[in-house]
Write a protein that holds these residues in place. Structure first.
Motif, PDB file in Angstrom:
ATOM      1  N   LYS A 197       0.842  -1.188   0.000  1.00 55.64           N
ATOM      2  CA  LYS A 197       0.000   0.000   0.000  1.00 55.64           C
ATOM      3  C   LYS A 197       0.884   1.246   0.000  1.00 55.64           C
ATOM      4  N   TYR A 198       0.400   2.280  -0.678  1.00 53.94           N
ATOM      5  CA  TYR A 198       1.149   3.537  -0.697  1.00 53.94           C
ATOM      6  C   TYR A 198       0.171   4.713  -0.733  1.00 53.94           C
ATOM      7  N   TYR A 199       0.690   5.852  -0.372  1.00 56.56           N
ATOM      8  CA  TYR A 199      -0.118   7.074  -0.336  1.00 56.56           C
ATOM      9  C   TYR A 199       0.607   8.152  -1.137  1.00 56.56           C
ATOM     10  N   CYS A 200      -0.139   8.870  -1.955  1.00 57.69           N
ATOM     11  CA  CYS A 200       0.467   9.887  -2.827  1.00 57.69           C
ATOM     12  C   CYS A 200      -0.377  11.155  -2.761  1.00 57.69           C
ATOM     13  N   GLU A 201       0.229  12.228  -2.299  1.00 63.06           N
ATOM     14  CA  GLU A 201      -0.488  13.489  -2.162  1.00 63.06           C
ATOM     15  C   GLU A 201      -0.315  14.397  -3.378  1.00 63.06           C
ATOM     16  N   GLY A 202       0.697  14.110  -4.196  1.00 62.14           N
ATOM     17  CA  GLY A 202       0.996  15.023  -5.287  1.00 62.14           C
ATOM     18  C   GLY A 202       0.329  14.680  -6.599  1.00 62.14           C
TER      19      GLY A 202
END
Length: 491
Positions: free
Chosen positions: A53-58
């Motif tokens: 799992k990963y999170y990307c704000e950009g």
């Protein structure tokens, strides 16, 4: 009593190998031990490329604020090379390419071992696997990583097919079934311990090195054991075959005074036609052998797709990945032990047909179980995988019993290619929704069980030495092993 016209003179090497000796324990121990690190590399993709799992704000495509969930693994292929968004396909592609390498290795070393010997091919395969396995951990770019995984697969494929045929040719008819079943116990242990290694080493590079360094020891097998005397004899290297048998007798502290004469006498009785080296393509000149090869090809494909596909399927199911894989490996062990006894009782065709059908049936049951019954689904999937593994046990033995010595490894290499093709398509299938993937695995297994029906029966029959031997294999089991030996003793 007069010599019967239809009675066949027994192969003296198989006759001597019908008794398990101290050399056999020594030989099988080393070969079986090599299976641990070799099969770690078969399933290492489960922990090299686990779901992350990963999170990307950009936002895509650059994801400047990418954050990975490293609560389970500190580094994987995905985190190492930032395989997200339009690069996620490289994960399943790298796994498939690894199996492409295994396919190439199975085919290449299958032919090489028929030409240059089983033992030489095995040690070269181990050397390729050890070096490439270590290099995988230091590849700086995803392209080089994938390429080196392919080379690693070549070593794996070669080591598997050559080691198995080497084992089978070192045992007689009486112990062929037992050795086949026992050959897979190290594979079960490898499956279970792989989860433990990953649990201790959560960084993909450390994990990969731990799997690869032990393989270097088995490069020394060239000097620790001897070449297959059956391969030597059937390739007209009678003197060398006799020397090997004499050395084995000396190791066992037994008399070897008559072994050379027995081998020379047997070799002389075979006739020029029986000793003529056949080529792989000559199988297609015979309708019966072509049918056998065609049916076995599909069955090998199903076994490869099913076992490795369901192993990956289980790793991606809900729950702890290490626990799921360890439980899956642990449940394979009772299946292997059961196969050990069933191989003694059941005919080859009956056993293979039953296990492939049951693996398909249990996979269909899995997709019918509601998702909220997570542990129950995992257990049923593990039982399905156990039957797929039992199919692998019998299909390896069945495949080598159907074809003559001079092309046995070539055929096994070819069939292993079909098994590897099954492995190659398994990751893309597992990228589908769970129900669709499970339905494909289940349906294909049932189709494989149907294709077992046309095959001949090989239980209690010596390994064929010629195309004529292979063509004369019966549709039904006509006599027991003891009856075969008693008939020859009466000659």
């Amino acid at each position: 009593m007069a010599k019967g016209k239809n009675l066949k003179l027994h192969n003296p090497i198989e006759k001597h190998f019908n008794v398990i000796t101290p050399y056999h324990y020594y030989f099988f121990f080393l070969i079986f031990l090599s299976k641990l690190p070799i099969f770690w590399h078969v399933l290492n993709l489960i922990f090299l490329t686990p779901p992350m799992k990963y999170y990307c704000e950009g936002g895509c495509p650059y994801c400047p604020y990418l954050s990975w969930d490293r609560s389970v693994f500190s580094e994987t292929m995905q985190t190492k090379f930032n395989l997200v968004c339009d690069k996620t396909w490289l994960v399943s592609f790298s796994n498939s390419i690894s199996y492409v390498g295994t396919l190439i290795g199975s085919l290449l070393f299958g032919f090489l071992s028929d030409k240059f010997g089983r033992l030489n091919s095995f040690t070269i395969s181990c050397l390729i696997l050890a070096i490439s396995g270590c290099l995988v951990s230091v590849m700086p770019m995803e392209g080089l990583f994938i390429f080196m995984r392919c080379i690693e697969g070549i070593g794996v494929g070669g080591a598997i097919v050559t080691a198995y045929v080497l084992c089978i040719e070192f045992c007689g008819v009486r112990h062929r079934e037992s050795v086949t079943a026992l050959f897979h116990i190290p594979i079960n242990i490898s499956h279970m311990t792989l989860a433990g290694i990953s649990y201790l080493l959560r960084h993909c590079d450390d994990f990969q090195l731990a799997l690869s360094v032990p393989v270097f020891f088995f490069v020394a097998m060239k000097w620790l054991v001897m070449e297959s005397p059956k391969w030597l004899m059937d390739n007209d290297r009678v003197e060398e075959a006799a020397i090997v048998m004499e050395k084995i007798s000396k190791f066992n502290r037994l008399s070897s005074e008559t072994i050379k004469e027995e081998i020379e006498a047997y070799h002389a009785t075979q006739g020029q036609k029986r000793r003529t080296k056949v080529k792989f393509w000559q199988i297609f000149n015979h309708k019966k052998l072509t049918l056998n090869l065609g049916c076995m090809s599909v069955i090998y494909f199903v076994c490869g797709m099913g076992y490795y596909g369901v192993s990956q399927y289980i790793g991606r199911m809900s729950g702890d990945i290490h626990a799921n894989v360890a439980i899956s490996g642990a449940l394979l062990l009772p299946g292997t032990i059961t196969a050990f006894f069933l191989l003694k009782i059941l005919n080859r065709r009956t056993f293979l047909m039953g296990t492939t059908f049951l693996s398909g049936l249990f996979m269909i049951i899995v997709i019918c179980i509601p998702y909220h019954m997570g542990w129950f689904r995992v257990v049923i999937a593990c039982i399905c995988n156990c039957f797929f593994f039992m199919s692998f046990i019998i299909v390896f033995l069945y495949g080598v019993e159907l074809f003559p010595t001079t092309i046995r490894n070539s055929v096994l290499g070819f069939l292993s290619v079909l098994s590897r093709v099954g492995q190659i398509v398994a990751p893309p299938i597992n990228s589908l929704p769970e129900t669709a993937a499970g339905g494909i695995f289940g349906a294909m297994a049932i189709i494989g069980s149907i294709l077992c029906y046309p095959l001949p029966e090989t239980k209690d029959i010596e390994l064929p030495s010629s195309l004529e031997d292979s063509k004369s294999l019966p549709r039904k089991r006509t006599s027991t092993l003891e009856e075969n030996y008693n008939a020859v003793e009466m000659k």
